[in-house]
Design a protein around this motif. Structure first.
Motif, PDB file in Angstrom:
ATOM      1  N   LEU A 106      36.957  42.556 -40.720  1.00  0.00           N
ATOM      2  CA  LEU A 106      37.466  43.582 -39.834  1.00  0.00           C
ATOM      3  C   LEU A 106      36.183  44.675 -40.151  1.00  0.00           C
ATOM      4  O   LEU A 106      35.727  44.838 -39.016  1.00  0.00           O
ATOM      5  CB  LEU A 106      38.752  44.277 -39.889  1.00  0.00           C
ATOM      6  N   GLU A 107      36.358  45.353 -40.861  1.00  0.00           N
ATOM      7  CA  GLU A 107      35.468  45.842 -41.321  1.00  0.00           C
ATOM      8  C   GLU A 107      33.923  45.948 -41.438  1.00  0.00           C
ATOM      9  O   GLU A 107      32.548  46.081 -40.949  1.00  0.00           O
ATOM     10  CB  GLU A 107      35.370  46.863 -43.071  1.00  0.00           C
ATOM     11  N   SER A 108      33.596  44.673 -42.227  1.00  0.00           N
ATOM     12  CA  SER A 108      32.720  44.069 -41.998  1.00  0.00           C
ATOM     13  C   SER A 108      31.959  43.971 -40.687  1.00  0.00           C
ATOM     14  O   SER A 108      30.364  43.305 -40.522  1.00  0.00           O
ATOM     15  CB  SER A 108      32.233  43.121 -42.972  1.00  0.00           C
ATOM     16  N   LEU A 109      32.386  43.021 -39.757  1.00  0.00           N
ATOM     17  CA  LEU A 109      32.202  42.585 -38.746  1.00  0.00           C
ATOM     18  C   LEU A 109      31.917  43.553 -37.499  1.00  0.00           C
ATOM     19  O   LEU A 109      32.013  43.716 -36.044  1.00  0.00           O
ATOM     20  CB  LEU A 109      32.906  41.144 -38.177  1.00  0.00           C
ATOM     21  N   LYS A 110      33.098  44.603 -37.751  1.00  0.00           N
ATOM     22  CA  LYS A 110      33.043  45.934 -37.012  1.00  0.00           C
ATOM     23  C   LYS A 110      33.699  45.712 -35.909  1.00  0.00           C
ATOM     24  O   LYS A 110      33.640  45.830 -34.427  1.00  0.00           O
ATOM     25  CB  LYS A 110      31.343  46.699 -36.913  1.00  0.00           C
ATOM     26  N   LEU A 111      34.912  44.763 -36.690  1.00  0.00           N
ATOM     27  CA  LEU A 111      35.933  44.626 -35.068  1.00  0.00           C
ATOM     28  C   LEU A 111      37.283  45.945 -35.378  1.00  0.00           C
ATOM     29  O   LEU A 111      37.642  46.128 -36.329  1.00  0.00           O
ATOM     30  CB  LEU A 111      36.696  43.300 -35.013  1.00  0.00           C
ATOM     31  N   ALA A 112      38.045  45.909 -33.576  1.00  0.00           N
ATOM     32  CA  ALA A 112      38.930  47.356 -34.182  1.00  0.00           C
ATOM     33  C   ALA A 112      39.992  45.929 -33.999  1.00  0.00           C
ATOM     34  O   ALA A 112      40.954  47.086 -34.022  1.00  0.00           O
ATOM     35  CB  ALA A 112      38.416  48.273 -32.802  1.00  0.00           C
ATOM     36  N   LYS A 113      39.979  45.205 -32.532  1.00  0.00           N
ATOM     37  CA  LYS A 113      41.094  44.832 -32.441  1.00  0.00           C
ATOM     38  C   LYS A 113      41.616  43.374 -33.255  1.00  0.00           C
ATOM     39  O   LYS A 113      40.715  42.052 -33.115  1.00  0.00           O
ATOM     40  CB  LYS A 113      41.653  44.549 -30.918  1.00  0.00           C
ATOM     41  N   SER A 141      24.888  35.541 -43.963  1.00  0.00           N
ATOM     42  CA  SER A 141      24.141  34.779 -42.922  1.00  0.00           C
ATOM     43  C   SER A 141      25.379  34.675 -41.719  1.00  0.00           C
ATOM     44  O   SER A 141      25.139  34.888 -40.668  1.00  0.00           O
ATOM     45  CB  SER A 141      24.245  33.147 -43.158  1.00  0.00           C
ATOM     46  N   LEU A 142      26.925  34.704 -42.726  1.00  0.00           N
ATOM     47  CA  LEU A 142      27.423  35.279 -40.948  1.00  0.00           C
ATOM     48  C   LEU A 142      27.431  36.580 -40.803  1.00  0.00           C
ATOM     49  O   LEU A 142      27.650  36.802 -39.007  1.00  0.00           O
ATOM     50  CB  LEU A 142      29.279  35.166 -41.648  1.00  0.00           C
ATOM     51  N   GLU A 143      27.271  37.904 -41.081  1.00  0.00           N
ATOM     52  CA  GLU A 143      27.161  38.811 -40.417  1.00  0.00           C
ATOM     53  C   GLU A 143      25.684  39.336 -39.845  1.00  0.00           C
ATOM     54  O   GLU A 143      25.847  39.060 -38.616  1.00  0.00           O
ATOM     55  CB  GLU A 143      26.721  39.832 -41.876  1.00  0.00           C
ATOM     56  N   ILE A 144      25.175  38.671 -39.913  1.00  0.00           N
ATOM     57  CA  ILE A 144      24.052  38.026 -39.072  1.00  0.00           C
ATOM     58  C   ILE A 144      23.889  37.284 -37.696  1.00  0.00           C
ATOM     59  O   ILE A 144      23.697  38.036 -36.185  1.00  0.00           O
ATOM     60  CB  ILE A 144      22.504  36.903 -39.821  1.00  0.00           C
ATOM     61  N   ILE A 150      33.759  32.423 -32.733  1.00  0.00           N
ATOM     62  CA  ILE A 150      33.022  31.824 -34.142  1.00  0.00           C
ATOM     63  C   ILE A 150      34.002  31.945 -34.681  1.00  0.00           C
ATOM     64  O   ILE A 150      34.965  32.292 -35.314  1.00  0.00           O
ATOM     65  CB  ILE A 150      32.506  33.072 -34.196  1.00  0.00           C
ATOM     66  N   ILE A 151      34.167  30.803 -35.599  1.00  0.00           N
ATOM     67  CA  ILE A 151      35.246  30.100 -36.723  1.00  0.00           C
ATOM     68  C   ILE A 151      34.486  30.375 -37.794  1.00  0.00           C
ATOM     69  O   ILE A 151      33.591  30.044 -38.188  1.00  0.00           O
ATOM     70  CB  ILE A 151      35.805  28.993 -36.093  1.00  0.00           C
ATOM     71  N   LYS A 199      26.136  39.729 -35.608  1.00  0.00           N
ATOM     72  CA  LYS A 199      25.310  40.744 -35.065  1.00  0.00           C
ATOM     73  C   LYS A 199      24.601  40.414 -33.397  1.00  0.00           C
ATOM     74  O   LYS A 199      24.841  41.268 -32.486  1.00  0.00           O
ATOM     75  CB  LYS A 199      23.972  41.016 -35.419  1.00  0.00           C
ATOM     76  N   LYS A 200      24.434  38.942 -33.667  1.00  0.00           N
ATOM     77  CA  LYS A 200      23.796  38.240 -32.585  1.00  0.00           C
ATOM     78  C   LYS A 200      24.712  37.540 -31.251  1.00  0.00           C
ATOM     79  O   LYS A 200      24.423  38.000 -30.189  1.00  0.00           O
ATOM     80  CB  LYS A 200      22.916  36.212 -32.492  1.00  0.00           C
TER      81      LYS A 200
END
Length: 205
Positions: A107-114, A8-11, A27-28, A14-15
């Protein structure tokens, strides 16, 4: 043992990435000790980091995904999305371990780099973020583990740390002259004066 990101957090994230608003938002997320999942806790819009830190617990870590407007030296305006790992002093060791081992999967799941790490909630502010964002935007190819608390001293020699601190200060001074970003300079000067990169050091991972 690390936690996995809840579906649910991944969805929701994405939005969050494709939102049209140019206002700051966050988002916390937290680690659920029962399910061993990284779950949604709260979300805020039109709030600065100075305000958001008031919603964070004093003795528990948290993950923040924060988006804000950033003006580049050439006048361009972008809206970066950064990850902030808040791990306050005084947390239970088992909590710190659980959260720190969950940073990379998150980081990997949410695709964040920094990624930015901070150990004192009071340090969190728009000035702090601006200073760290400028700093890391001008340093490349640093080892990924540097994003975690305490790892800098293991991967960088004292001489390299001094060089990075000097480069950071010179970089922010240059940006201040071009953009008149006085708060960013003040934030980096405080970090350099403390000579404690591991407390609020950030690196691209």
């Amino acid at each position: 043992m690390s936690c996995e990101v809840d579906t649910s957090l991944e969805i929701l994230f994405k939005k969050f990435r494709v939102r049209k608003s140019r206002l700051p938002a966050v988002i916390i997320a937290r680690c659920d000790l029962l399910t061993k999942k990284i779950v949604f806790e709260e979300a805020y819009e039109e709030k600065s980091l100075n305000e958001i830190k008031d919603y964070l617990p004093e003795r528990e870590p948290r993950f923040l995904a924060y988006t804000f407007l950033f003006k580049h030296e050439d006048g361009r305006i972008s809206q970066p999305l950064v990850f902030i790992y808040v791990s306050p002093f005084g947390c239970k060791p088992e909590l710190q371990t659980l959260y720190s081992t969950s940073v990379r999967p998150c980081l990997e799941s949410l695709k964040l780099a920094k990624c930015f790490t901070v150990r004192e909630i009071e340090e969190i502010s728009d000035d702090w973020l601006m200073g760290m964002f400028i700093f890391t935007s001008n340093i490349v190819n640093l080892p990924a583990p540097c994003a975690y608390p305490g790892f800098v001293c293991k991967f960088l020699s004292p001489l390299m740390v001094i060089v990075l601190l000097t480069h950071a200060k010179e970089t922010v001074v240059a940006f201040r002259k071009r953009l008149q970003v006085a708060p960013a300079l003040d934030a980096m000067q405080r970090l350099c004066a403390k000579n404690m990169v591991h407390r609020s050091y950030a690196a691209e991972v």
